[in-house]
Design a protein around this motif. Structure first.
Motif, PDB file in Angstrom:
ATOM      1  N   SER A  69       0.818  -1.218   0.000  1.00 23.77           N
ATOM      2  CA  SER A  69       0.000   0.000   0.000  1.00 23.77           C
ATOM      3  C   SER A  69       0.850   1.266   0.000  1.00 23.77           C
ATOM      4  CB  SER A  69      -0.924   0.006   1.222  1.00 23.77           C
ATOM      5  OG  SER A  69      -0.175   0.021   2.425  1.00 23.77           O
ATOM      6  N   THR A  70       2.134   1.153   0.248  1.00 19.54           N
ATOM      7  CA  THR A  70       3.015   2.325   0.218  1.00 19.54           C
ATOM      8  C   THR A  70       3.670   2.538  -1.136  1.00 19.54           C
ATOM      9  OG1 THR A  70       4.970   1.063   0.938  1.00 19.54           O
ATOM     10  CG2 THR A  70       3.524   1.966   2.663  1.00 19.54           C
ATOM     11  N   LYS A  71       3.392   1.663  -2.100  1.00 20.54           N
ATOM     12  CA  LYS A  71       4.070   1.733  -3.381  1.00 20.54           C
ATOM     13  C   LYS A  71       3.174   2.342  -4.447  1.00 20.54           C
ATOM     14  CE  LYS A  71       6.717  -2.471  -2.371  1.00 20.54           C
ATOM     15  NZ  LYS A  71       7.077  -3.835  -2.837  1.00 20.54           N
ATOM     16  N   SER A  72       3.790   2.925  -5.426  1.00 19.08           N
ATOM     17  CA  SER A  72       3.058   3.375  -6.598  1.00 19.08           C
ATOM     18  C   SER A  72       2.748   2.180  -7.488  1.00 19.08           C
ATOM     19  CB  SER A  72       3.873   4.420  -7.362  1.00 19.08           C
ATOM     20  OG  SER A  72       5.075   3.839  -7.849  1.00 19.08           O
ATOM     21  N   ILE A  94      -3.677   6.908  -0.463  1.00 13.19           N
ATOM     22  CA  ILE A  94      -4.881   7.116   0.339  1.00 13.19           C
ATOM     23  C   ILE A  94      -5.701   8.271  -0.222  1.00 13.19           C
ATOM     24  CG2 ILE A  94      -5.702   7.799   2.625  1.00 13.19           C
ATOM     25  CD1 ILE A  94      -3.392   6.303   3.841  1.00 13.19           C
ATOM     26  N   ARG A  95      -5.034   9.318  -0.645  1.00 12.34           N
ATOM     27  CA  ARG A  95      -5.756  10.451  -1.239  1.00 12.34           C
ATOM     28  C   ARG A  95      -6.469  10.028  -2.519  1.00 12.34           C
ATOM     29  NH1 ARG A  95      -1.707  13.382  -1.884  1.00 12.34           N
ATOM     30  NH2 ARG A  95      -1.730  14.285   0.217  1.00 12.34           N
ATOM     31  N   ASP A  96      -5.817   9.211  -3.333  1.00 13.17           N
ATOM     32  CA  ASP A  96      -6.456   8.748  -4.574  1.00 13.17           C
ATOM     33  C   ASP A  96      -7.649   7.844  -4.288  1.00 13.17           C
ATOM     34  OD1 ASP A  96      -4.553  10.138  -5.994  1.00 13.17           O
ATOM     35  OD2 ASP A  96      -3.254   8.388  -6.308  1.00 13.17           O
ATOM     36  N   VAL A  97      -7.527   7.008  -3.255  1.00 15.34           N
ATOM     37  CA  VAL A  97      -8.617   6.097  -2.922  1.00 15.34           C
ATOM     38  C   VAL A  97      -9.868   6.873  -2.511  1.00 15.34           C
ATOM     39  CG1 VAL A  97      -9.378   4.429  -1.181  1.00 15.34           C
ATOM     40  CG2 VAL A  97      -7.211   4.094  -2.340  1.00 15.34           C
ATOM     41  N   PHE A  98      -9.697   7.901  -1.695  1.00 17.27           N
ATOM     42  CA  PHE A  98     -10.853   8.620  -1.166  1.00 17.27           C
ATOM     43  C   PHE A  98     -11.388   9.688  -2.120  1.00 17.27           C
ATOM     44  CE2 PHE A  98      -9.210   6.882   2.811  1.00 17.27           C
ATOM     45  CZ  PHE A  98     -10.379   6.490   3.440  1.00 17.27           C
ATOM     46  N   THR A  99     -10.677   9.988  -3.185  1.00 14.85           N
ATOM     47  CA  THR A  99     -11.163  10.999  -4.132  1.00 14.85           C
ATOM     48  C   THR A  99     -11.561  10.412  -5.481  1.00 14.85           C
ATOM     49  OG1 THR A  99      -8.871  11.448  -4.835  1.00 14.85           O
ATOM     50  CG2 THR A  99      -9.786  12.822  -3.067  1.00 14.85           C
ATOM     51  N   PHE A 100     -11.244   9.154  -5.748  1.00 11.15           N
ATOM     52  CA  PHE A 100     -11.546   8.560  -7.039  1.00 11.15           C
ATOM     53  C   PHE A 100     -13.051   8.392  -7.192  1.00 11.15           C
ATOM     54  CE2 PHE A 100     -11.843   4.806  -9.895  1.00 11.15           C
ATOM     55  CZ  PHE A 100     -11.228   5.383 -11.000  1.00 11.15           C
ATOM     56  N   GLN A 101     -13.560   8.688  -8.381  1.00  8.12           N
ATOM     57  CA  GLN A 101     -14.988   8.585  -8.700  1.00  8.12           C
ATOM     58  C   GLN A 101     -15.850   9.354  -7.698  1.00  8.12           C
ATOM     59  OE1 GLN A 101     -15.844   4.385  -9.007  1.00  8.12           O
ATOM     60  NE2 GLN A 101     -15.019   4.236 -11.095  1.00  8.12           N
ATOM     61  N   ASN A 102     -15.451  10.586  -7.438  1.00  7.94           N
ATOM     62  CA  ASN A 102     -16.195  11.489  -6.550  1.00  7.94           C
ATOM     63  C   ASN A 102     -16.376  10.930  -5.139  1.00  7.94           C
ATOM     64  OD1 ASN A 102     -16.607  13.376  -8.666  1.00  7.94           O
ATOM     65  ND2 ASN A 102     -18.371  12.188  -9.406  1.00  7.94           N
ATOM     66  N   GLY A 103     -15.341  10.235  -4.656  1.00  9.64           N
ATOM     67  CA  GLY A 103     -15.378   9.734  -3.280  1.00  9.64           C
ATOM     68  C   GLY A 103     -16.307   8.561  -3.058  1.00  9.64           C
ATOM     69  N   GLN A 281      -4.610   0.614 -15.577  1.00  2.00           N
ATOM     70  CA  GLN A 281      -3.695  -0.173 -14.761  1.00  2.00           C
ATOM     71  C   GLN A 281      -3.351   0.523 -13.452  1.00  2.00           C
ATOM     72  OE1 GLN A 281      -0.046  -1.132 -16.714  1.00  2.00           O
ATOM     73  NE2 GLN A 281       0.462  -2.799 -15.322  1.00  2.00           N
ATOM     74  N   ALA A 282      -3.478   1.839 -13.374  1.00  2.82           N
ATOM     75  CA  ALA A 282      -3.157   2.575 -12.158  1.00  2.82           C
ATOM     76  C   ALA A 282      -4.071   2.231 -10.999  1.00  2.82           C
ATOM     77  CB  ALA A 282      -3.216   4.083 -12.434  1.00  2.82           C
ATOM     78  N   LEU A 283      -5.183   1.551 -11.238  1.00  3.99           N
ATOM     79  CA  LEU A 283      -6.090   1.185 -10.169  1.00  3.99           C
ATOM     80  C   LEU A 283      -5.534   0.087  -9.272  1.00  3.99           C
ATOM     81  CD1 LEU A 283      -9.600   1.185 -11.890  1.00  3.99           C
ATOM     82  CD2 LEU A 283      -8.530   2.978 -10.537  1.00  3.99           C
ATOM     83  N   PHE A 284      -4.475  -0.599  -9.683  1.00  5.09           N
ATOM     84  CA  PHE A 284      -3.913  -1.652  -8.851  1.00  5.09           C
ATOM     85  C   PHE A 284      -3.479  -1.109  -7.495  1.00  5.09           C
ATOM     86  CE2 PHE A 284      -3.129  -4.127 -12.842  1.00  5.09           C
ATOM     87  CZ  PHE A 284      -3.854  -5.240 -12.462  1.00  5.09           C
ATOM     88  N   SER A 285      -2.778   0.008  -7.478  1.00  2.57           N
ATOM     89  CA  SER A 285      -2.321   0.578  -6.212  1.00  2.57           C
ATOM     90  C   SER A 285      -3.498   1.026  -5.351  1.00  2.57           C
ATOM     91  CB  SER A 285      -1.382   1.755  -6.474  1.00  2.57           C
ATOM     92  OG  SER A 285      -2.045   2.770  -7.210  1.00  2.57           O
ATOM     93  N   MET A 286      -4.555   1.535  -5.971  1.00  2.00           N
ATOM     94  CA  MET A 286      -5.712   1.959  -5.197  1.00  2.00           C
ATOM     95  C   MET A 286      -6.473   0.771  -4.631  1.00  2.00           C
ATOM     96  SD  MET A 286      -7.319   5.351  -6.954  1.00  2.00           S
ATOM     97  CE  MET A 286      -7.774   4.554  -8.484  1.00  2.00           C
TER      98      MET A 286
END
Length: 320
Positions: A69-72, A94-103, A281-286
């Motif tokens: 969870s600490t990696k890109s 964490i910021r991306d997780v809580f802001t993706f698709q309008n939270g 593919q960037a959704l893997f980290s989220m």
């Protein structure tokens, strides 16, 4: 004629001192005799190694999840899986997780907390009342009913998912929170556990004394028995909380609107989007970071409720 004394055999008539560091003398056939009580290969050593292996088996996935969870997204595929990458990307993830698709992750978290808390409290309450009734009350058909509950424990929940969906679809409860809460209120294992616990935790003499004083059965249960059953209630509560929180198959077939998804189904949707490709593919980290965030409330709930687990046995017995 003078006889010469025979040379002493070093292996005959001499006691072996284990403190001198020398190996024991050979036995018959030249085999070395081992001393009993050796630590190597003893049952306690084997048990200790097995316990340590089990702990490592359960903790290793958690360690991998915390590290990943600490990696890109790039670091997930270019660095060693069990150690941190050069870039520490936890806050950004964490910021991306809580802001993706309008939270939408916050909506899924709210749904999961609501489903789990309501279902856990309801399931624990019903199991406690039913277990107390089976253990301390005598009524017609109790043996048959309890045998049916024991049989229900043997049926896997996945086998009941499709019939439950057809039943809820007939009454129009699919794609609503009730489709998750109502099936989760039924806990056959919780009833069995509370029946066994109530049989030993609630003295019959205490109940008889309350009945002699004129207390009703409802007052006896809520004022006396429920206090004694508090540790069992918390145990069933934790089991139901974890089961509902981690439930995936039932919400998957019951819910079709993303605004009612729990975390399990929502993160699975992100995972399927990542595997589909097309620039996602960037959704893997989220997905990994969201999975790590989703287990934190369970850990907090266990740490908070375990004190009732430990102190409830003594507290219920003396405060009468």
């Amino acid at each position: 004629m003078t006889s010469q004394p025979l040379a002493a055999d070093p292996t005959v008539g001499t006691a072996h001192d284990p403190a001198d560091g020398a190996p024991p003398p050979p036995g018959p056939g030249g085999r070395v005799r081992r001393r009993r009580g050796s630590v190597h290969g003893s049952p306690s050593t084997i048990l200790t190694i097995a316990v340590l292996g089990a702990v490592a088996y359960f903790l290793l996935p958690l360690w991998w999840l915390a590290v990943a969870s600490t990696k890109s997204n790039t670091g997930l595929f270019t660095s060693f899986g069990l150690w941190f990458a050069d870039d520490f990307n936890l806050l950004q993830n964490i910021r991306d997780v809580f802001t993706f698709q309008n939270g939408i992750f916050l909506v899924w978290t709210r749904n999961t907390v609501f489903y789990a808390v309501v279902s856990a409290v309801g399931a624990a309450g019903l199991a406690t009342a039913a277990g107390y009734a089976f253990a301390k009350l005598r009524f017609r058909g109790s043996t048959v009913l309890f045998a049916g509950i024991l049989g229900a424990i043997m049926i896997p929940l996945t086998a009941l998912a499709i019939p439950t969906y057809l039943l809820f679809a007939r009454v129009g409860l699919t794609d609503t929170p009730w489709a998750i809460i109502l099936p989760s209120l039924v806990s056959p294992f919780g009833v069995y556990l509370m029946r066994v616990y109530a049989a030993g935790a609630v003295p019959d003499s205490l109940l008889e004394a309350a009945r002699v004083d004129g207390a009703s059965e409802a007052r006896i249960f809520f004022s006396i028995a429920l206090r004694l059953l508090a540790p069992g209630f918390v145990t069933v509560l934790l089991f139901a909380l974890v089961a509902t929180w981690n439930n995936y198959f039932l919400p998957l077939i019951m819910l079709s609107s993303p605004e009612w998804y729990p975390l399990t189904v929502g993160l699975a949707q992100w995972q399927s989007t990542s595997q589909a490709g097309s620039g996602s593919q960037a959704l893997f980290s989220m997905v990994i970071t969201g999975s790590f965030v989703s287990i934190i409330p369970l850990i907090v709930a266990f740490l908070f409720l375990q004190r009732y687990w430990q102190s409830g046995l003594a507290a219920g017995g003396v405060k009468q």
